[in-house]
Design a protein around this motif. Structure first.
Motif, PDB file in Angstrom:
ATOM      1  N   GLY A  72       0.557  -1.204  -0.077  1.00  0.00           N
ATOM      2  CA  GLY A  72       0.275  -0.188  -0.240  1.00  0.00           C
ATOM      3  C   GLY A  72       0.966   1.395  -0.291  1.00  0.00           C
ATOM      4  N   VAL A  73      -0.435   2.758   0.261  1.00  0.00           N
ATOM      5  CA  VAL A  73       0.871   3.856   0.037  1.00  0.00           C
ATOM      6  C   VAL A  73      -0.276   4.426   1.608  1.00  0.00           C
ATOM      7  CG1 VAL A  73       1.018   6.254  -1.323  1.00  0.00           C
ATOM      8  CG2 VAL A  73       0.980   3.861  -2.584  1.00  0.00           C
ATOM      9  N   TYR A  74       1.504   5.042   2.341  1.00  0.00           N
ATOM     10  CA  TYR A  74       0.820   5.003   3.300  1.00  0.00           C
ATOM     11  C   TYR A  74       1.796   7.116   3.431  1.00  0.00           C
ATOM     12  CZ  TYR A  74       0.569   0.799   4.840  1.00  0.00           C
ATOM     13  OH  TYR A  74      -0.379  -0.262   4.839  1.00  0.00           O
ATOM     14  N   SER A  75       0.543   7.863   3.767  1.00  0.00           N
ATOM     15  CA  SER A  75       0.639   8.700   3.107  1.00  0.00           C
ATOM     16  C   SER A  75       0.671  10.154   4.503  1.00  0.00           C
ATOM     17  CB  SER A  75       0.797   9.738   1.786  1.00  0.00           C
ATOM     18  OG  SER A  75      -0.947   9.250   2.015  1.00  0.00           O
ATOM     19  N   ASP A  76      -0.201   9.638   5.523  1.00  0.00           N
ATOM     20  CA  ASP A  76      -0.152  10.376   6.738  1.00  0.00           C
ATOM     21  C   ASP A  76       0.201  11.536   6.722  1.00  0.00           C
ATOM     22  OD1 ASP A  76      -0.604  12.022   9.274  1.00  0.00           O
ATOM     23  OD2 ASP A  76      -1.484  10.427  10.251  1.00  0.00           O
ATOM     24  N   PRO A  77       0.691  12.921   6.379  1.00  0.00           N
ATOM     25  CA  PRO A  77       1.279  14.005   7.402  1.00  0.00           C
ATOM     26  C   PRO A  77       2.033  13.762   8.160  1.00  0.00           C
ATOM     27  CG  PRO A  77      -0.433  14.665   6.011  1.00  0.00           C
ATOM     28  CD  PRO A  77      -0.818  13.627   6.520  1.00  0.00           C
ATOM     29  N   GLU A  78       1.205  13.160   9.604  1.00  0.00           N
ATOM     30  CA  GLU A  78       2.790  12.876  10.393  1.00  0.00           C
ATOM     31  C   GLU A  78       2.625  11.880  10.482  1.00  0.00           C
ATOM     32  OE1 GLU A  78       1.822  15.808  12.858  1.00  0.00           O
ATOM     33  OE2 GLU A  78       0.809  16.693  11.287  1.00  0.00           O
ATOM     34  N   ARG A  79       3.108  11.184   9.395  1.00  0.00           N
ATOM     35  CA  ARG A  79       3.935   9.249   9.990  1.00  0.00           C
ATOM     36  C   ARG A  79       4.919   9.579  10.300  1.00  0.00           C
ATOM     37  NH1 ARG A  79       6.131   7.328   5.510  1.00  0.00           N
ATOM     38  NH2 ARG A  79       6.054   5.429   6.657  1.00  0.00           N
ATOM     39  N   ASP A  80       6.058  11.051   9.672  1.00  0.00           N
ATOM     40  CA  ASP A  80       7.646  10.872   9.726  1.00  0.00           C
ATOM     41  C   ASP A  80       7.093  12.495  10.905  1.00  0.00           C
ATOM     42  OD1 ASP A  80      10.079  11.865   9.425  1.00  0.00           O
ATOM     43  OD2 ASP A  80      10.879  10.680   7.667  1.00  0.00           O
ATOM     44  N   PRO A  81       8.242  11.866  11.359  1.00  0.00           N
ATOM     45  CA  PRO A  81       8.042  13.860  12.217  1.00  0.00           C
ATOM     46  C   PRO A  81       8.853  14.740  12.003  1.00  0.00           C
ATOM     47  CG  PRO A  81       9.151  12.371  13.535  1.00  0.00           C
ATOM     48  CD  PRO A  81       8.576  11.076  12.281  1.00  0.00           C
ATOM     49  N   ARG A  82       9.829  14.062  10.845  1.00  0.00           N
ATOM     50  CA  ARG A  82      10.533  15.481  10.298  1.00  0.00           C
ATOM     51  C   ARG A  82      10.070  16.110   9.188  1.00  0.00           C
ATOM     52  NH1 ARG A  82      15.116  10.987   8.755  1.00  0.00           N
ATOM     53  NH2 ARG A  82      12.606   9.620   7.791  1.00  0.00           N
ATOM     54  N   ALA A  86       5.311  10.325   1.675  1.00  0.00           N
ATOM     55  CA  ALA A  86       4.063   9.574   1.178  1.00  0.00           C
ATOM     56  C   ALA A  86       5.320   8.536   0.547  1.00  0.00           C
ATOM     57  CB  ALA A  86       3.514  10.087   0.079  1.00  0.00           C
ATOM     58  N   SER A  87       4.737   7.066   1.270  1.00  0.00           N
ATOM     59  CA  SER A  87       6.089   5.997   1.004  1.00  0.00           C
ATOM     60  C   SER A  87       5.108   4.483   0.874  1.00  0.00           C
ATOM     61  CB  SER A  87       6.439   4.989   2.829  1.00  0.00           C
ATOM     62  OG  SER A  87       7.086   3.672   2.239  1.00  0.00           O
ATOM     63  N   CYS A  88       5.795   4.121  -0.759  1.00  0.00           N
ATOM     64  CA  CYS A  88       5.000   3.161  -1.128  1.00  0.00           C
ATOM     65  C   CYS A  88       5.730   1.828  -0.499  1.00  0.00           C
ATOM     66  CB  CYS A  88       5.495   2.764  -2.644  1.00  0.00           C
ATOM     67  SG  CYS A  88       4.974   4.364  -3.921  1.00  0.00           S
ATOM     68  N   VAL A  89       5.000   1.163   0.143  1.00  0.00           N
ATOM     69  CA  VAL A  89       5.327   0.120   1.117  1.00  0.00           C
ATOM     70  C   VAL A  89       5.591  -1.239  -0.307  1.00  0.00           C
ATOM     71  CG1 VAL A  89       5.307  -1.613   3.158  1.00  0.00           C
ATOM     72  CG2 VAL A  89       4.904   1.399   3.257  1.00  0.00           C
ATOM     73  N   ILE A 127       1.616  -0.740   9.462  1.00  0.00           N
ATOM     74  CA  ILE A 127       1.946  -1.285   8.020  1.00  0.00           C
ATOM     75  C   ILE A 127       1.825  -2.461   8.392  1.00  0.00           C
ATOM     76  CG2 ILE A 127       3.673  -1.154   6.203  1.00  0.00           C
ATOM     77  CD1 ILE A 127       4.693   1.704   6.398  1.00  0.00           C
ATOM     78  N   LEU A 128       2.922  -2.824   9.767  1.00  0.00           N
ATOM     79  CA  LEU A 128       3.028  -4.352   9.847  1.00  0.00           C
ATOM     80  C   LEU A 128       1.424  -5.101  10.443  1.00  0.00           C
ATOM     81  CD1 LEU A 128       5.894  -4.474  12.102  1.00  0.00           C
ATOM     82  CD2 LEU A 128       5.674  -5.812   9.166  1.00  0.00           C
TER      83      LEU A 128
END
Length: 137
Positions: A72-82, A86-89, A127-128
């Motif tokens: 899936g694609v994970y794109s929550d703007p808060e997923r990475d604190p830095r 948007a990640s293609c997993v 994701i897991l």
């Protein structure tokens, strides 16, 4: 200038040795945010995302992987604190023993029942959980 999220890729590496499923690979991050994570990283300009996934898996775990399918694609703007990513997993397969490299201090195979969800950074616990739900674990 156009501003968009940074494109990343993460891999769920399923380890098979002698035809037997042993678990998935998690890395201990050498950089902030510290903690356990799926191996992954940034997609280079001009690079296919699937190629970036295989490259990042090799750099961080020393494993040559077969990219099997997109989870899936994970794109929550808060997923990475830095910053916004948007990640293609991808679900990947490999054999052998992972070894930490590049941004990974260590790389370890975990049986699904032993995944330390409380130590995962970013949105990797979600994701897991999606992965385990999809494979019926």
């Amino acid at each position: 200038m156009i501003k968009t999220p940074l494109l990343t890729t993460d891999g769920i590496i399923e380890i098979y040795n002698n035809g037997r499923f042993e678990g998935i690979v998690l890395i201990e991050r050498a950089n902030e945010p510290k903690g356990l994570a799926l191996p992954g990283g940034f997609v280079d300009v001009g690079e296919k995302v699937e190629k970036a996934c295989a490259r990042e898996m090799a750099e961080e775990t020393g494993l040559e992987v077969k990219v099997v399918k997109l989870l899936g694609v994970y794109s929550d703007p808060e997923r990475d604190p830095r910053f916004h990513t948007a990640s293609c997993v991808y679900i990947c397969q490999a054999s052998g023993t992972p070894k930490g490299g590049d941004d990974a201090k260590t790389a370890t195979t975990y049986a699904l029942v032993d995944i330390p969800f409380d130590k995962l950074v970013f949105d990797h616990a979600k994701i897991l959980m999606d992965y385990v739900g999809q494979i019926g674990g």
